[in-house]
Design an enzyme around this catalytic site. Structure first.
Site, PDB file in Angstrom:
ATOM      1  N   LYS A 113      16.650  -7.055  11.241  1.00 16.66           N
ATOM      2  CA  LYS A 113      15.599  -6.019  11.249  1.00 16.66           C
ATOM      3  C   LYS A 113      15.342  -5.541  12.673  1.00 16.66           C
ATOM      4  O   LYS A 113      15.251  -4.333  12.934  1.00 16.66           O
ATOM      5  CB  LYS A 113      14.309  -6.570  10.620  1.00 16.66           C
ATOM      6  CG  LYS A 113      14.403  -6.727   9.109  1.00 16.66           C
ATOM      7  CD  LYS A 113      13.273  -7.562   8.500  1.00 16.66           C
ATOM      8  CE  LYS A 113      13.536  -7.799   7.013  1.00 16.66           C
ATOM      9  NZ  LYS A 113      12.583  -8.724   6.386  1.00 16.66           N
ATOM     10  N   ASP A 170       6.001  -3.237   4.653  1.00 19.30           N
ATOM     11  CA  ASP A 170       6.563  -3.951   3.502  1.00 19.30           C
ATOM     12  C   ASP A 170       6.057  -3.369   2.179  1.00 19.30           C
ATOM     13  O   ASP A 170       6.626  -3.647   1.120  1.00 19.30           O
ATOM     14  CB  ASP A 170       6.112  -5.421   3.535  1.00 19.30           C
ATOM     15  CG  ASP A 170       7.190  -6.359   4.056  1.00 19.30           C
ATOM     16  OD1 ASP A 170       8.379  -6.064   3.848  1.00 19.30           O
ATOM     17  OD2 ASP A 170       6.820  -7.384   4.657  1.00 19.30           O
ATOM     18  N   GLN A 186       7.400 -12.136   7.827  1.00 21.13           N
ATOM     19  CA  GLN A 186       8.525 -12.563   6.989  1.00 21.13           C
ATOM     20  C   GLN A 186       8.080 -13.630   5.986  1.00 21.13           C
ATOM     21  O   GLN A 186       7.426 -14.606   6.339  1.00 21.13           O
ATOM     22  CB  GLN A 186       9.662 -13.095   7.884  1.00 21.13           C
ATOM     23  CG  GLN A 186      10.934 -13.454   7.156  1.00 21.13           C
ATOM     24  CD  GLN A 186      11.676 -12.244   6.569  1.00 21.13           C
ATOM     25  OE1 GLN A 186      11.490 -11.115   6.992  1.00 21.13           O
ATOM     26  NE2 GLN A 186      12.512 -12.490   5.584  1.00 21.13           N
TER      27      GLN A 186
HETATM   28  N1  GUN Z   1      11.513 -12.134   2.637  1.00 18.93           N
HETATM   29  C1  GUN Z   1      12.544 -11.700   1.859  1.00 18.93           C
HETATM   30  N2  GUN Z   1      12.460 -10.360   1.693  1.00 18.93           N
HETATM   31  C2  GUN Z   1      11.371  -9.944   2.372  1.00 18.93           C
HETATM   32  C3  GUN Z   1      10.785  -8.671   2.581  1.00 18.93           C
HETATM   33  O1  GUN Z   1      11.239  -7.639   2.089  1.00 18.93           O
HETATM   34  N3  GUN Z   1       9.672  -8.664   3.362  1.00 18.93           N
HETATM   35  C4  GUN Z   1       9.143  -9.785   3.890  1.00 18.93           C
HETATM   36  N4  GUN Z   1       8.038  -9.665   4.621  1.00 18.93           N
HETATM   37  N5  GUN Z   1       9.667 -10.980   3.711  1.00 18.93           N
HETATM   38  C5  GUN Z   1      10.784 -11.059   2.962  1.00 18.93           C
END
Ligand code: GUN
Length: 300
Positions: A61, A128, A105
């Site tokens: 990311k 998100d 996350q």
């Molecule tokens: N963990 C796995 N996928 C995601 C996501 O799309 N966002 C977040 N914040 N954590 C994740």
């Protein structure tokens, strides 16, 4: 990239939906927009602990944010960090004018309540799309003001592009979403409903899942179980988006990624399917970048 360019041959009847190419087109466009407008979107990713899979996701990311010309920060916190300290970081990022998107996350360690953390993120920075305000906006059809969860938003782009390339309209079509998670299944169903599709959400308690899936013109698989959806379940000519990313270790000890759909069994009769990897996965990060860009535009 136009819609037809996201489909490529599989060697059999099915066309492959190239999520990697679609994601690259989106991030290239965002990078060009950043260069053209001088806007500097800022993305903060918070990682608690050292889960190897989460570390990989967070790193990619950050790398993509850099590649798009964004301001990118990563906040690393120890696995035993208190909820109060984590919430303090969220409050600081909420107040930071250089940050337009905040992502904590998941999963978080068991002693931290994820709902409390999500509630604490400013809805305007919730890239998100997990905050109840954004969830509610999506559910009530206020998509212009909602930030939408990245994985379903990316899957929706692929479904629309595949339908357009095949010369089909989604309106009125039967779609089955397999999986009812807050992150994928439920927001996915909302997005599909807004396209006037006839939506069924199937899940682990669904009776005769194969028969339910067999009805669908479009299938979105988001269950997290390797190759659970068999080829014979799928209606001939269906469009299939496989959101699953499962790691299987073979007898030789080597691991490979597979989706929730038994991909090889589908190729002689579905119209189009996303491969794993290279399908829905890359789109998630592209949509995160798009949400961050959108949040920055709104803030300016
Ligand atoms: N963990 C796995 N996928 C995601 C996501 O799309 N966002 C977040 N914040 N954590 C994740």
């Amino acid at each position: 990239m136009n819609d037809a360019q996201i489909l490529r041959p599989s060697g059999q009847q099915a066309l492959l939906i190239d999520g990697k190419a679609a994601a690259a087109a989106i991030t290239a466009r965002l990078g060009a927009e950043v260069a053209r407008t001088g806007l500097k979107p800022g993305l903060a990713v918070v990682l608690v602990g050292a889960d190897p899979a989460s570390q990989v996701y967070v790193k990619s990311k950050g790398k993509m944010a850099h590649a798009c010309g964004f301001h990118s920060v990563q906040v690393d916190l120890p696995a035993d960090v208190s909820e109060e300290v984590l919430l303090g970081h969220v409050a600081r990022l909420n107040a930071d004018p250089a940050i337009h998107g905040i992502l904590v996350q998941m999963p978080l360690p068991a002693h931290i309540d994820p709902a409390r953390v999500i509630d604490a993120i400013s809805p305007a920075k919730d890239v998100d799309g997990f905050h109840p305000l954004n969830v509610g906006r999506l559910a009530s059809g206020a998509t212009a003001s909602a930030l939408v969860a990245c994985t379903p938003a990316g899957a929706m782009v692929l479904i629309e592009a595949a339908a357009a390339a095949l010369g089909r309209s989604l309106r009125g079509m039967e779609v089955v979403v397999i999986g009812r998670s807050n992150i994928v299944g439920k927001p996915m169903a909302q997005l599909l409903l807004q396209r006037d599709m006839t939506v069924t959400i199937a899940h682990s308690r669904t009776v005769d899942l194969a028969a339910v899936v067999r009805r669908a013109d479009v299938v979105v698989a988001a269950v997290g179980r390797p190759e659970m959806v068999r080829g014979v379940w799928l209606k001939p000519g269906a469009i299939v988006v496989d959101v699953g990313i499962n790691r299987l270790v073979g007898e030789d000890g080597k691991s490979r990624l597979v989706g929730d759909v038994a991909f090889a069994e589908t190729l002689d009769h579905v119209a189009a399917i996303t491969p794993v990897p290279g399908g829905a996965g890359p789109m998630t990060i592209a949509m995160l970048m798009q949400n961050t860009f959108e949040a920055a535009k709104r803030a300016s």
